[in-house]
Design a protein around this motif. Sequence first.
Motif, PDB file in Angstrom:
ATOM      1  N   ARG A  55       0.820  -1.215   0.000  1.00  0.00           N
ATOM      2  CA  ARG A  55       0.000   0.000   0.000  1.00  0.00           C
ATOM      3  C   ARG A  55       0.849   1.258   0.000  1.00  0.00           C
ATOM      4  O   ARG A  55       0.352   2.345  -0.299  1.00  0.00           O
ATOM      5  CB  ARG A  55      -0.931   0.015   1.211  1.00  0.00           C
ATOM      6  CG  ARG A  55      -0.221   0.141   2.554  1.00  0.00           C
ATOM      7  CD  ARG A  55      -1.203   0.223   3.715  1.00  0.00           C
ATOM      8  NE  ARG A  55      -0.534   0.203   5.006  1.00  0.00           N
ATOM      9  CZ  ARG A  55       0.033   1.273   5.571  1.00  0.00           C
ATOM     10  NH1 ARG A  55       0.008   2.444   4.943  1.00  0.00           N
ATOM     11  NH2 ARG A  55       0.609   1.177   6.755  1.00  0.00           N
ATOM     12  N   LYS A  56       2.129   1.155   0.346  1.00  0.00           N
ATOM     13  CA  LYS A  56       2.991   2.318   0.437  1.00  0.00           C
ATOM     14  C   LYS A  56       3.736   2.575  -0.871  1.00  0.00           C
ATOM     15  O   LYS A  56       4.028   1.654  -1.627  1.00  0.00           O
ATOM     16  CB  LYS A  56       4.020   2.137   1.565  1.00  0.00           C
ATOM     17  CG  LYS A  56       3.445   2.225   2.959  1.00  0.00           C
ATOM     18  CD  LYS A  56       4.573   2.252   3.996  1.00  0.00           C
ATOM     19  CE  LYS A  56       4.023   2.469   5.397  1.00  0.00           C
ATOM     20  NZ  LYS A  56       5.117   2.581   6.402  1.00  0.00           N
ATOM     21  N   GLN A 100      -4.234  -4.548 -10.228  1.00  0.00           N
ATOM     22  CA  GLN A 100      -3.289  -3.440 -10.322  1.00  0.00           C
ATOM     23  C   GLN A 100      -2.480  -3.549 -11.611  1.00  0.00           C
ATOM     24  O   GLN A 100      -2.269  -2.556 -12.318  1.00  0.00           O
ATOM     25  CB  GLN A 100      -2.344  -3.426  -9.112  1.00  0.00           C
ATOM     26  CG  GLN A 100      -1.334  -2.288  -9.139  1.00  0.00           C
ATOM     27  CD  GLN A 100      -0.309  -2.351  -8.013  1.00  0.00           C
ATOM     28  OE1 GLN A 100      -0.002  -3.425  -7.509  1.00  0.00           O
ATOM     29  NE2 GLN A 100       0.208  -1.199  -7.612  1.00  0.00           N
ATOM     30  N   ASP A 146       0.005  -6.326   4.528  1.00  0.00           N
ATOM     31  CA  ASP A 146      -1.137  -5.436   4.295  1.00  0.00           C
ATOM     32  C   ASP A 146      -2.131  -5.620   5.436  1.00  0.00           C
ATOM     33  O   ASP A 146      -3.282  -5.994   5.222  1.00  0.00           O
ATOM     34  CB  ASP A 146      -1.787  -5.766   2.943  1.00  0.00           C
ATOM     35  CG  ASP A 146      -2.883  -4.793   2.546  1.00  0.00           C
ATOM     36  OD1 ASP A 146      -2.739  -3.586   2.837  1.00  0.00           O
ATOM     37  OD2 ASP A 146      -3.885  -5.248   1.958  1.00  0.00           O
ATOM     38  N   GLU A 183      -5.553  -2.177   3.293  1.00  0.00           N
ATOM     39  CA  GLU A 183      -5.695  -0.978   2.451  1.00  0.00           C
ATOM     40  C   GLU A 183      -5.400  -1.279   0.992  1.00  0.00           C
ATOM     41  O   GLU A 183      -6.092  -0.794   0.086  1.00  0.00           O
ATOM     42  CB  GLU A 183      -4.761   0.122   2.969  1.00  0.00           C
ATOM     43  CG  GLU A 183      -4.890   1.433   2.211  1.00  0.00           C
ATOM     44  CD  GLU A 183      -4.000   2.527   2.777  1.00  0.00           C
ATOM     45  OE1 GLU A 183      -3.658   3.467   2.014  1.00  0.00           O
ATOM     46  OE2 GLU A 183      -3.651   2.457   3.969  1.00  0.00           O
ATOM     47  N   TYR A 184      -4.358  -2.073   0.754  1.00  0.00           N
ATOM     48  CA  TYR A 184      -4.011  -2.412  -0.630  1.00  0.00           C
ATOM     49  C   TYR A 184      -5.121  -3.236  -1.273  1.00  0.00           C
ATOM     50  O   TYR A 184      -5.542  -2.960  -2.410  1.00  0.00           O
ATOM     51  CB  TYR A 184      -2.694  -3.187  -0.637  1.00  0.00           C
ATOM     52  CG  TYR A 184      -2.258  -3.688  -1.995  1.00  0.00           C
ATOM     53  CD1 TYR A 184      -1.709  -2.818  -2.926  1.00  0.00           C
ATOM     54  CD2 TYR A 184      -2.370  -5.035  -2.333  1.00  0.00           C
ATOM     55  CE1 TYR A 184      -1.289  -3.276  -4.172  1.00  0.00           C
ATOM     56  CE2 TYR A 184      -1.954  -5.500  -3.571  1.00  0.00           C
ATOM     57  CZ  TYR A 184      -1.410  -4.616  -4.487  1.00  0.00           C
ATOM     58  OH  TYR A 184      -1.009  -5.064  -5.719  1.00  0.00           O
ATOM     59  N   ARG A 239      -8.222  -1.158  -2.077  1.00  0.00           N
ATOM     60  CA  ARG A 239      -8.068  -0.249  -3.215  1.00  0.00           C
ATOM     61  C   ARG A 239      -8.368  -0.947  -4.529  1.00  0.00           C
ATOM     62  O   ARG A 239      -9.040  -0.392  -5.403  1.00  0.00           O
ATOM     63  CB  ARG A 239      -6.652   0.330  -3.241  1.00  0.00           C
ATOM     64  CG  ARG A 239      -6.421   1.229  -4.445  1.00  0.00           C
ATOM     65  CD  ARG A 239      -5.041   1.822  -4.496  1.00  0.00           C
ATOM     66  NE  ARG A 239      -4.879   2.661  -5.680  1.00  0.00           N
ATOM     67  CZ  ARG A 239      -3.754   3.263  -6.047  1.00  0.00           C
ATOM     68  NH1 ARG A 239      -2.663   3.122  -5.276  1.00  0.00           N
ATOM     69  NH2 ARG A 239      -3.692   3.997  -7.141  1.00  0.00           N
ATOM     70  N   TRP A 240      -7.851  -2.159  -4.688  1.00  0.00           N
ATOM     71  CA  TRP A 240      -7.957  -2.843  -5.971  1.00  0.00           C
ATOM     72  C   TRP A 240      -9.092  -3.856  -6.028  1.00  0.00           C
ATOM     73  O   TRP A 240      -9.475  -4.293  -7.114  1.00  0.00           O
ATOM     74  CB  TRP A 240      -6.626  -3.511  -6.310  1.00  0.00           C
ATOM     75  CG  TRP A 240      -5.514  -2.515  -6.437  1.00  0.00           C
ATOM     76  CD1 TRP A 240      -4.494  -2.294  -5.559  1.00  0.00           C
ATOM     77  CD2 TRP A 240      -5.325  -1.576  -7.494  1.00  0.00           C
ATOM     78  NE1 TRP A 240      -3.675  -1.277  -5.998  1.00  0.00           N
ATOM     79  CE2 TRP A 240      -4.169  -0.816  -7.195  1.00  0.00           C
ATOM     80  CE3 TRP A 240      -6.023  -1.295  -8.678  1.00  0.00           C
ATOM     81  CZ2 TRP A 240      -3.704   0.197  -8.030  1.00  0.00           C
ATOM     82  CZ3 TRP A 240      -5.554  -0.282  -9.506  1.00  0.00           C
ATOM     83  CH2 TRP A 240      -4.421   0.442  -9.185  1.00  0.00           C
TER      84      TRP A 240
END
Length: 466
Positions: free
Chosen positions: A224-225, A326, A403, A407-408, A411-412
């Motif tokens: 996520r970063k 992604q 993770d 969050e990662y 997002r996807w």
Amino acid sequence: MASSTLVWLRNDLRIGDNPALAAALKNDAPVHAVYVLEQDKGLRALGGAAKAWLHESLKVLNSDLAGRGVRLHYCEGESKTLIPELVGTTAAERVYWNRRYDPGGRAHDSALKTGLRADGIEVESFNGSLLIEPWDIATKQGTPYGVFTPFWNALRDKPIAEPIGRIEKHEPIDPPALELGITPGWADGMMAHWSVGENRAKHMLTDFLDDLLVNYPRDRDVPRKHGTSQMSPHLRFGEISPRQIWFAVRHLIDAKPAMAEAGGKFLSELAWREFSYHLLYHRENIANHSMQERFDAIDWRSDTSALHAWQKGQTGIPIVDAGMRQLWQTGWMHNRVRMLTGSLLTKNLLIDWRKGERWFWDTLVDADPANNPASWQWVAGCGADAAPYFRIFNPVTQGEKFDPDGEYVRRWVPELKDLPDKWVHKPWMADAGVKDKAGLKLGATYPEPIVDLKASRSRALDTLKR
């Protein structure tokens, strides 16, 4: 017509530290450059994502070269025919290029060089892509390296040539109209996520060294970063050279010794790219042949539906699906997640690593002829310096570790955005009330897992052990 010099550009779309271009500009004669979208037999055609990047990169390069007085030509077809033809139309007495290292490319270039020299043309090739030539580094026994750590230790002790400094400049010209026949097709939309070109690559390196390198050893594994340099596509197309990166990091370490650990870790990743080219040069075509021949005996499964689910991010394994989506949308995937997606395909699904490598070749903007197959063979366990066959990544525990707040994944994979953190990496284990509250219906809004992780791990271990 006055004689000229022709520079054949391939994976070196830059002005700075470009040995072939620098050599050409030292002459008083006009300089022409050419990029050929090659269709020669024996050469690997670019994937769709790479074509999308190339389309934009050549437009930037065209303007940059014109500022140096160099006219860029673009053509498609067989370079074995097109290069000699362009030598004639530009009255070139010299042809320069930077080397490539795959077996097909080397054989092709060697034959072309022989033919041009027979016609009285001066031909010279240079190292514009690597820190050190593959034949200039070897074990104490004089054999190629097959294990990364000794290779890295040896590379650190080797003198690396500094990047080329000032490059001669001819009288600027107006950028020629560049009629690019490249049709990126489905991959065109992913370029909205990127800025291309040499200047962009330089700025990215500066920003990374100034802001991100200090936390790189820790943040590089957190999907996520923004914890990595994300410079791999710029390196792949040669918008920046590995020597430029190497010396920028070394100079930073010299100026700030406290950055030695972080800088060393980053340089070791650059060395992995170098090691991949070492393998590419010294072995049979690594995109098609396992580096450990015993793995050719594996009875890979043929499961088209599972392969398609993996490709489209519909496996029901959240962090794998996040990575594959992604990739599809941006042409890039976080490296930690690349390992997880590759492990699921080759180990849990027992699908041939070559099918995964080819999918990445088509969908990655940084699909590199050495890194891509070498890394796939590492994950599959059949590479020269591979993860042992019994290392099978668990995508659930890996997701929870790298993770932890999901969050990662959220997002996807927005279908899972309302699941609690506890279940976001294993939604099939949540009770009905939790799934209802999150609006999740497995098999409808999000797939059931296409494979049982525990059972498929045992199956993989039994198969690979045999």
